[in-house]
Design a protein around this motif. Sequence first.
Motif, PDB file in Angstrom:
ATOM      1  N   LYS A 190       0.988  -0.557   0.082  1.00 23.90           N
ATOM      2  CA  LYS A 190      -0.199   0.231  -0.299  1.00 23.90           C
ATOM      3  C   LYS A 190       1.137   1.522   0.065  1.00 23.90           C
ATOM      4  O   LYS A 190       0.749   2.008  -0.940  1.00 23.90           O
ATOM      5  N   GLN A 191       2.107   1.457   1.068  1.00 26.83           N
ATOM      6  CA  GLN A 191       3.105   2.860   0.917  1.00 26.83           C
ATOM      7  C   GLN A 191       3.446   2.574  -0.476  1.00 26.83           C
ATOM      8  O   GLN A 191       3.533   3.499  -0.870  1.00 26.83           O
ATOM      9  N   LEU A 192       4.054   1.817  -1.041  1.00 26.99           N
ATOM     10  CA  LEU A 192       4.434   1.530  -2.451  1.00 26.99           C
ATOM     11  C   LEU A 192       3.568   2.268  -3.213  1.00 26.99           C
ATOM     12  O   LEU A 192       4.166   2.656  -4.436  1.00 26.99           O
ATOM     13  N   ASN A 193       2.369   1.363  -3.202  1.00 27.79           N
ATOM     14  CA  ASN A 193       1.313   2.494  -4.413  1.00 27.79           C
ATOM     15  C   ASN A 193       0.931   3.363  -4.211  1.00 27.79           C
ATOM     16  O   ASN A 193       0.733   4.285  -5.000  1.00 27.79           O
ATOM     17  N   ARG A 194       1.290   4.342  -3.186  1.00 25.22           N
ATOM     18  CA  ARG A 194       0.692   5.049  -2.687  1.00 25.22           C
ATOM     19  C   ARG A 194       1.927   6.246  -2.671  1.00 25.22           C
ATOM     20  O   ARG A 194       1.534   7.478  -3.144  1.00 25.22           O
TER      21      ARG A 194
ATOM     22  N   ARG B  37      10.903   6.051 -13.679  1.00 28.79           N
ATOM     23  CA  ARG B  37      10.924   5.207 -12.598  1.00 28.79           C
ATOM     24  C   ARG B  37      10.056   4.288 -12.375  1.00 28.79           C
ATOM     25  O   ARG B  37       9.160   3.422 -11.020  1.00 28.79           O
ATOM     26  N   LYS B  38       8.715   5.909 -12.530  1.00 33.15           N
ATOM     27  CA  LYS B  38       7.124   5.006 -12.294  1.00 33.15           C
ATOM     28  C   LYS B  38       6.886   3.627 -13.049  1.00 33.15           C
ATOM     29  O   LYS B  38       6.677   3.171 -12.029  1.00 33.15           O
ATOM     30  N   ILE B  39       7.389   3.467 -14.388  1.00 35.89           N
ATOM     31  CA  ILE B  39       7.332   1.942 -14.343  1.00 35.89           C
ATOM     32  C   ILE B  39       8.298   0.719 -13.945  1.00 35.89           C
ATOM     33  O   ILE B  39       7.934  -0.159 -13.455  1.00 35.89           O
ATOM     34  N   GLN B  40       9.313   0.768 -13.464  1.00 34.34           N
ATOM     35  CA  GLN B  40      10.589   0.083 -12.628  1.00 34.34           C
ATOM     36  C   GLN B  40       9.301   0.232 -11.200  1.00 34.34           C
ATOM     37  O   GLN B  40       9.257  -1.251 -10.690  1.00 34.34           O
ATOM     38  N   LEU B  41       8.927   1.349 -10.648  1.00 31.42           N
ATOM     39  CA  LEU B  41       8.273   0.962  -9.759  1.00 31.42           C
ATOM     40  C   LEU B  41       6.888  -0.047  -9.602  1.00 31.42           C
ATOM     41  O   LEU B  41       6.776  -0.844  -9.420  1.00 31.42           O
ATOM     42  N   THR B  42       5.627   0.829 -10.714  1.00 29.32           N
ATOM     43  CA  THR B  42       4.874   0.362 -11.092  1.00 29.32           C
ATOM     44  C   THR B  42       5.778  -1.579 -10.920  1.00 29.32           C
ATOM     45  O   THR B  42       4.561  -2.472 -10.923  1.00 29.32           O
ATOM     46  N   ASN B  43       6.460  -2.047 -12.047  1.00 33.64           N
ATOM     47  CA  ASN B  43       6.523  -3.595 -11.711  1.00 33.64           C
ATOM     48  C   ASN B  43       6.911  -4.506 -11.021  1.00 33.64           C
ATOM     49  O   ASN B  43       6.865  -4.909 -10.056  1.00 33.64           O
ATOM     50  N   VAL B  44       7.113  -3.639  -9.617  1.00 36.33           N
ATOM     51  CA  VAL B  44       7.860  -3.871  -8.482  1.00 36.33           C
ATOM     52  C   VAL B  44       6.026  -3.695  -7.636  1.00 36.33           C
ATOM     53  O   VAL B  44       6.287  -5.587  -6.840  1.00 36.33           O
ATOM     54  N   ALA B  45       5.758  -2.952  -7.943  1.00 37.04           N
ATOM     55  CA  ALA B  45       4.216  -2.761  -6.895  1.00 37.04           C
ATOM     56  C   ALA B  45       3.274  -4.215  -7.818  1.00 37.04           C
ATOM     57  O   ALA B  45       2.531  -4.745  -7.227  1.00 37.04           O
ATOM     58  N   GLU B  46       3.800  -4.593  -8.875  1.00 34.59           N
ATOM     59  CA  GLU B  46       2.720  -5.565  -9.756  1.00 34.59           C
ATOM     60  C   GLU B  46       3.073  -7.224  -9.304  1.00 34.59           C
ATOM     61  O   GLU B  46       2.556  -8.316  -8.910  1.00 34.59           O
ATOM     62  N   TYR B  47       4.581  -7.129  -9.125  1.00 35.79           N
ATOM     63  CA  TYR B  47       5.872  -8.761  -8.083  1.00 35.79           C
ATOM     64  C   TYR B  47       4.541  -9.076  -7.029  1.00 35.79           C
ATOM     65  O   TYR B  47       4.365  -9.700  -6.820  1.00 35.79           O
TER      66      TYR B  47
END
Length: 309
Positions: A242-246, A258-268
Amino acid sequence: MLWFECGLICFCLHQRSNNLPQKQDWLRSLSIQDELLTNYSSFPDSLDSININVGTVSLIVNLFFLNLKVNLFLGGAFSWFLYSPLLVDCDSIVLFLALNFGGFHAAVSGYSCTAFCVNFSFLFAFYSITSGLRYHMISQKLSKLSQTITSYKTINIIVNQLLTLLIENHRANIYWTQINSTIFLFTFIAQIPILYLIFFIQLTSFTKFSLIILGGLNFLCGQSITFLSAYYTRNRLNRCQKQLNRLLIVRNDIDFIRKIQLTNVAEYLIDRQLFFIYGGFEFNQINYLTVILEIISNLLLLIANVGIR
C-alpha cells in the motif's frame, strides 16, 4: 505414535536439507536476524520509531533460545511424568522396571517431538515475526518517501531492500513449507483422538488433566503459532504494498522510467504467496478460522458417532 512419526519425518526432511543447497536458506536467513535488527545504519529511523535498541533485541533473542532449550527438557520430563500414577500404584519390581523403561521410551519420544516439531514451530514463528518487523521498517520508510522529496537513489535502495527480503522469504519457504505441512497435518489428526479421550472416555483426573494440557499444546504449537506469526508478516507485507502504491500516486516528480520500474515492483507484490503450506493453503486469518471450525466439526462428528452407538 502420531507425534513420534511427525518428529521422525521432520528429522528426515531436515537431514535431506543438508544435501540440498536450495533448502538451506532457512538457516542462513535465520542466523542473520539479530544482526539485521540491531544494525542502526540500515534502519535508523524505523528502529527508533518502534523503540527497538541493541539491548532489547539481544534480550529477546536470548530469551527465545532459552525457551527452546527449556522446551527440550520439558518435553522429555512431561512425557515421563505421565507414567507417575502407574509407578505409584506399582507393587511389583518387574512391573516397576518395565514401566520405567516405557517411561524412558516416552521421554525420548517427547524429546524428539519437541526438538523437531515444537521447537521448529517456534523457530518459524521467530523468523516470521522478525521478517514482519523488517517489512514494517520498510513500509515506514516508504511512507516518509511519499511525504518528503528525496533522491531516486534513496528510493531504489529502499525498494531493493523490499525485493531482497521477498526473495529471502521465498527461498526460505522451500524448506519451511515441507516442515510446516508435516507438523500441521499430524497435529491436526492427533487432535481428534485427544478430543475423543477427553470428552467420551472415563479417565482419572490426572490423565484427563494431562490430555487437556497435551491437546492445548498440540493446537498451540501445531496450528496457532505458525498461523498467527505468518499472518502478522503477511499484514506487514500488505502495508508495504500500500505504501509503495501511495508513493506512485503522490510523488508526481518521479520520472516516467522510474514510475514504470516501481509499477513493476508493485505488481510483483500483488497476490504474493508468503508463508504457505500444501502449495496453496496460506497462513492467514480466514484459514486459521477454518482450522478452528474443522476441529469443532470433528468434535461434533465424534458426538454424533457416540450418540448412534
